[in-house]
Design an enzyme around this catalytic site. Sequence first.
Site, PDB file in Angstrom:
ATOM      1  N   LYS A  72       0.783  -1.009  -0.193  1.00  0.00           N
ATOM      2  CA  LYS A  72       0.251   0.479  -0.274  1.00  0.00           C
ATOM      3  C   LYS A  72       0.974   0.832   0.074  1.00  0.00           C
ATOM      4  CE  LYS A  72      -2.788   0.288   3.781  1.00  0.00           C
ATOM      5  NZ  LYS A  72      -1.667   0.783   4.310  1.00  0.00           N
ATOM      6  N   THR A  74       3.848   1.632  -0.829  1.00  0.00           N
ATOM      7  CA  THR A  74       5.046   1.458  -1.669  1.00  0.00           C
ATOM      8  C   THR A  74       4.010   1.956  -3.409  1.00  0.00           C
ATOM      9  OG1 THR A  74       5.904  -0.860  -1.157  1.00  0.00           O
ATOM     10  CG2 THR A  74       6.120  -0.011  -3.578  1.00  0.00           C
ATOM     11  N   ARG A  95       2.334   8.034   6.681  1.00  0.00           N
ATOM     12  CA  ARG A  95       2.412   8.472   8.571  1.00  0.00           C
ATOM     13  C   ARG A  95       4.052   8.391   8.380  1.00  0.00           C
ATOM     14  NH1 ARG A  95      -1.114   3.709  10.573  1.00  0.00           N
ATOM     15  NH2 ARG A  95      -0.223   2.713   8.401  1.00  0.00           N
ATOM     16  N   LYS A 106       7.456  -6.096  11.153  1.00  0.00           N
ATOM     17  CA  LYS A 106       7.918  -5.354   9.604  1.00  0.00           C
ATOM     18  C   LYS A 106       8.760  -5.401   8.787  1.00  0.00           C
ATOM     19  CE  LYS A 106       4.218  -2.521   7.777  1.00  0.00           C
ATOM     20  NZ  LYS A 106       3.405  -1.523   7.445  1.00  0.00           N
ATOM     21  N   ALA A 274      -3.424   1.776  12.916  1.00  0.00           N
ATOM     22  CA  ALA A 274      -4.757   1.477  12.128  1.00  0.00           C
ATOM     23  C   ALA A 274      -5.631   0.597  12.794  1.00  0.00           C
ATOM     24  CB  ALA A 274      -5.618   1.343  10.769  1.00  0.00           C
ATOM     25  N   PHE A 302      -4.083  -0.141   7.216  1.00  0.00           N
ATOM     26  CA  PHE A 302      -3.773  -1.604   7.106  1.00  0.00           C
ATOM     27  C   PHE A 302      -5.564  -1.888   6.085  1.00  0.00           C
ATOM     28  CE2 PHE A 302      -2.683  -2.112  11.559  1.00  0.00           C
ATOM     29  CZ  PHE A 302      -2.019  -2.914  10.699  1.00  0.00           C
ATOM     30  N   PHE A 383       3.472  -9.466  -9.730  1.00  0.00           N
ATOM     31  CA  PHE A 383       3.472  -9.662  -9.854  1.00  0.00           C
ATOM     32  C   PHE A 383       4.423 -10.487 -10.833  1.00  0.00           C
ATOM     33  CE2 PHE A 383       2.967  -8.649  -5.644  1.00  0.00           C
ATOM     34  CZ  PHE A 383       4.238  -8.661  -4.662  1.00  0.00           C
ATOM     35  N   TRP A 411       6.706  -0.958  -7.381  1.00  0.00           N
ATOM     36  CA  TRP A 411       8.298  -1.488  -7.118  1.00  0.00           C
ATOM     37  C   TRP A 411       9.600  -2.382  -7.930  1.00  0.00           C
ATOM     38  CZ3 TRP A 411      11.597  -6.147  -6.948  1.00  0.00           C
ATOM     39  CH2 TRP A 411      11.862  -6.217  -5.481  1.00  0.00           C
TER      40      TRP A 411
END
Length: 557
Positions: A72, A74, A95, A106, A274, A302, A383, A411
């Site tokens: 998200k 990214t 954020r 993470k 969140a 999230f 992907f 990405w």
Amino acid sequence: MAYLSDIEIAQQCKMKPITEIAESINIDDKYIEQYGKYKAKVDYRILKENTNPDGKLILVTAITPTPAGEGKTTTTIGLADGLKKIGKNVVVALREPSLGPVFGVKGGAAGGGYAQVVPMEDINLHFTGDFHAIGAANNLLAAMIDNHIQQGNALNIDPRRIVWKRCVDMNDRQLRFVVDGLGGKVNGTPREDGFDITVASEIMAVFCLASSITDLKERLGRIVIGYTYDDKPVTCGEIKAVGAMAALLKDALKPNLVQTLEGTPSFVHGGPFANIAHGCNSVIATRMAMKLGDYAVTEAGFGADLGAEKFLDIKCRMTGLTPNAVVVVATVRALKMHGGMAKTELNNENLVALEKGLPNLLRHVSNMVNVYKIPCVVAVNRFPTDTDKEIELVIAKCKELGVNVVLSTVWADGGKGGMALAEEVVRLCEQENNFSFSYSLDGTIEDKIEQIVKNVYGGAGVNFTAEAKKQIATLTALGFDKIPVCMAKTQYSFSDNPALLGAPEGFIVTVRNVKVSAGAGFIVALTGDIMTMPGLPKVPAAEKIDVTEDGKIVGLF
């Protein structure tokens, strides 16, 4: 083929001086406070003195997260770089990462691949000290509460009913429940206490929702810290801590200006989780992005049932902000996990699992279009292992809801991989927008929680424990029943059970605890086993992070 890690990509970037980034969006030097060459704070006075019309607001959200990852942040960064590549004046608002996830599961949270904000090491670690200021303000209030009791307790505070916790920006389960004030009369009053992670502190929520220093002080003053022996609430204002807390937060309240790998101006400011708080960057940073850019791209934490719901029902309601478009981020891999596929099998085509998992995406999209009535696009992070048949299935299902699907390769390709998404977002921003909330403030606390569960989660209803019912009755009697609700819920499911993947139906959400964040201006409803102080995993990410002899940080994602 060997891929570079996120930190290796970030460290290869030749950043522009932050003064140059500021200049690119016409920030006068008088508003800039530099933190080295590549970071700066921007004075909030610019909001009063800049007469530009507000730019379009784009909210990036996502499907329910899985271990397969969705990307998200990214996508948010790549979309902004894509908008810049098609000639738009764009500013990002994100954020700040918490040290808890950075050292926990993470890792870094500044985007990934070729769609990152930099300097990523600084952003992920101490940055400009905002979280330290928030923690210090939180803990000053805690110290002043206990000192008030020690010095005679003129406010008649019941030490057993203090609801204000201390905080630290670290996952530390050992601190969830503590007994302090031990060691005799001179060392305080013994009582049960505990710590929240800084991002769960009400100071963080207040900080992120405040529109000015004056509003910040008013919100701090309203914070309920506990109750008296005769059941009356005691506020931070009565403890006389507001002025000193605001002094600690004065500089932190100024948004932090950084840049993407491609030099797009980015505000990174504030960071409530969140799943336990409202999950959005500061109102001041969002407004600044809109004031300085024709397009402001922001995200909410999230899945859309958490971050986007709170962005729309809390942040937009309190500020009058209206998103012009919403991007829902998904991956084929994550949808296959929602369809019951094991993470180890995700490289294989599986249309059955994908079709079984797709309702998760479709419910999130339906909420944006049919509940909140905002123009929406699905961004699929493609992907190499995704097959054409899998992509075609996602496109077909979303078209049934009248929503387009755009493939994103940010990405791997940075802004170039976000140009198609940028074009669709620009188109959506010009569409009719009948934005509405998912619930009205007029009902009871129970009504609002039930509307969120039924309208957004797709659940059948709510079970309130006896303790929650008692707390709701108290808060209603105190006049706190007409404010928004902030749901504290697992991020891994629409329900309060993290094992229920996809788009479950017929479930009941159990609310076990209800409290007021009077300064933030919302009720917090805790469900399931959600905790305001996470713990570290068996193998913390911290074990892989190091610094070399020449001061270079390694292993950070």
